[in-house]
Design an enzyme around this catalytic site. Structure first.
Site, mmCIF file in Angstrom:
data_model
loop_
_atom_site.group_PDB
_atom_site.id
_atom_site.type_symbol
_atom_site.label_atom_id
_atom_site.label_comp_id
_atom_site.label_asym_id
_atom_site.label_seq_id
_atom_site.Cartn_x
_atom_site.Cartn_y
_atom_site.Cartn_z
ATOM 1 N N CYS A 137 0.832 -1.208 0.000
ATOM 2 C CA CYS A 137 0.000 0.000 0.000
ATOM 3 C C CYS A 137 0.866 1.258 0.000
ATOM 4 C CB CYS A 137 -0.907 -0.018 1.228
ATOM 5 S SG CYS A 137 -1.904 1.467 1.408
ATOM 6 N N CYS A 140 -0.309 4.090 2.243
ATOM 7 C CA CYS A 140 -0.023 3.855 3.663
ATOM 8 C C CYS A 140 1.452 4.072 3.966
ATOM 9 C CB CYS A 140 -0.369 2.418 4.061
ATOM 10 S SG CYS A 140 -1.968 1.849 3.486
ATOM 11 N N ASP A 141 2.329 3.548 3.126
ATOM 12 C CA ASP A 141 3.738 3.416 3.518
ATOM 13 C C ASP A 141 4.728 4.238 2.695
ATOM 14 O OD1 ASP A 141 2.929 1.600 5.430
ATOM 15 O OD2 ASP A 141 3.156 -0.121 4.107
#
Ligand code: FAD
Length: 311
Positions: A137, A140-141
Site C-alpha cells: 500500500c 499507507c507506507d
C-alpha cells in the site's frame, strides 16, 4: 441453535466491522461481532505505524488503534466472539450465521465486513520482509521511503498509480513487469514513461528478497531466458491485485466480477433486504482504514433504518 434473535450480527472486526459495532451498540442494537479466528482486528494488526488515521497527530501503532476500536465498541455493549463465520443463510427475515464451533446465531440484520487481502507473489521471503521494506500500500507506507530506491511489481493501472505516487518520496522507482508492455490505460502508461524517476524492468519477475533486518535488494528473473540479476531497493511495493473475502457469501448476495460485494449507490445495502456490506469487501478503490470505518458507520445507520422500517 441460539434462541436469541438479535438485531444485528457483524462479520469482521477490522475498522469497518468495529465502527459498525460502535454505532450499532450505541444505538442499543446489542451487536454480536464474529471477529475472526486468525485475523481478529483485521489488516491493521499486521502493520506498525499508522500515520494517516485522523486524531493521532503522532501516529499510532496499528494493533493499538484496533484495540481501541474494539474496546470502544465493548464499552457500549458489543459482544465479540473470536471465531469465524463458517456458514451463513442471509435470505429471509431471520438470518443465520454459524460459527466455527457449530453454534448458530440468528439476527434480523447482518453486516458483512470481512475485508480483502492483497494478492501476494507467493515467495517464502515475503513473510520475513513484510513491514520491513515490503508493502502492499503506497498511500499507507510511501512516506517511509523518502529519498530511497524502491520498486513496484505489477503492470496494471494500480501498479502505475502506485509508482507515480511513490515518485513523490522515492529517489527512483523501478516498475517490474513480467511482460514487455504494460496493461494499464494509455494515459497512465504515458505518464509513467515520461516521469524521469521511473524506469522499467521488463520481462522480469521477483523471485527472492534479501537484506539483514530490512529489505536491501531483490532477485529478478528474466521471463524469457531464466537468467537472474540483483536490483538494489529498500522498498518493494506489490500491486498485483486484491482478493475480497466474499467466498462465504457467494450465491447469496450479488458480487461483481472480481468478487466484491455489490452495494446500492452510496449506501451499504446489498441486494438482500437486511444485509449490508462495508469496508474493503466492497471497495476497489480507496481501501484505507478511514474509508472502511466510514462505510462501517453507514452500514450501522442503514441497518438501524432497516430495523425501524420493520416496526
Ligand atoms: P480488514 O481490516 O481486512 O478486516 C477484515 C476482518 O474480517 C478481520 O477482522 C477478519 O478477521 C474478519 N474476517 C474475515 N473473514 C471472516 C469470517 N469468515 N468470519 C469472521 N470474520 C472474518 N490503511 C490506512 O488507512 N493507513 C495505513 O497506514 C494502512 N496501513 C496498512 C498496512 C498494511 C500492512 C495493510 C495490509 C493495510 C494497511 N492499510 C492502511 C489498509 C487498511 O488496513 C484497510 O483498508 C482496512 O483495514 C480495511 O478494513 P476492513 O474492516 O474493511 O477489513
Amino acid at each position: 441453535m441460539n434462541d436469541q434473535l438479535r438485531d444485528v450480527i457483524i462479520i469482521g472486526s477490522g475498522p469497518a466491522g468495529c465502527t459498525a459495532a460502535i454505532y450499532t451498540a450505541r444505538a442499543g442494537m446489542s451487536p454480536l461481532v464474529l471477529e475472526g479466528s486468525l485475523d481478529a482486528g483485521g489488516a491493521l494488526m499486521t502493520t506498525t505505524e499508522v500515520e494517516n488515521y485522523p486524531g493521532f497527530p503522532e501516529g499510532i501503532q496499528g494493533p493499538e488503534l484496533m484495540d481501541g476500536m474494539r474496546r470502544q465498541a465493548e464499552r457500549f455493549g458489543a459482544e465479540f466472539i473470536t471465531d469465524d463465520a463458517t456458514e451463513v443463510d442471509l435470505a429471509g427475515d431471520v438470518k443465520t450465521v454459524t460459527d466455527g464451533t457449530g453454534a448458530v446465531h440468528r439476527a434480523r440484520t447482518v453486516i458483512l465486513a470481512t475485508g480483502s487481502g492483497y494478492r501476494h507473489l507467493g515467495i517464502p521471503a515475503e513473510e520475513r520482509y513484510s513491514g520491513k521494506g515490503l508493502s502492499w500500500c503506497a498511500t499507507c507506507d510511501g512516506f517511509f521511503f523518502r529519498g530511497k530506491p524502491i520498486a513496484v511489481v505489477g503492470g496494471g493501472d494500480a501498479a502505475l498509480e502506485e509508482a507515480l505516487f511513490l515518485t513523490r518520496f522515492a529517489d527512483s522507482v523501478t516498475l517490474i513487469h513480467r511482460r514487455d508492455r504494460l496493461r494499464g490505460s494509455e494515459i497512465m502508461v504515458e505518464r509513467a514513461k515520461k516521469n524521469p524517476k521511473i524506469d522499467f524492468a521488463w520481462n522480469s519477475v521477483v523471485v527472492d528478497l534479501h537484506g539483514d533486518d530490512r529489505l536491501e535488494s531483490v532477485t529478478l528473473q528474466d521471463t524469457r531466458d531464466g537468467s537472474t540479476r540483483e536490483l538494489a531497493v529498500e522498498g518493494l511495493f506489490e500491486a498485483i491485485g486484491s482478493v475480497p473475502r466474499s467466498e462465504l457469501f457467494k450465491g447469496q448476495v450479488a458480487l461483481d466480477e472480481a468478487g466484491y460485494v455489490l452495494v446500492e449507490g452510496s449506501s451499504t445495502r446489498t441486494d438482500l433486504p437486511g444485509v449490508f456490506a462495508c469496508g474493503d469487501l466492497v471497495d476497489h478503490v480507496y481501501r484505507q482504514a478511514i474509508s472502511a470505518a466510514g462505510t462501517g458507520c453507514r452500514a450501522a445507520l442503514d441497518a438501524e433504518n432497516h430495523l425501524a422500517s420493520l416496526q
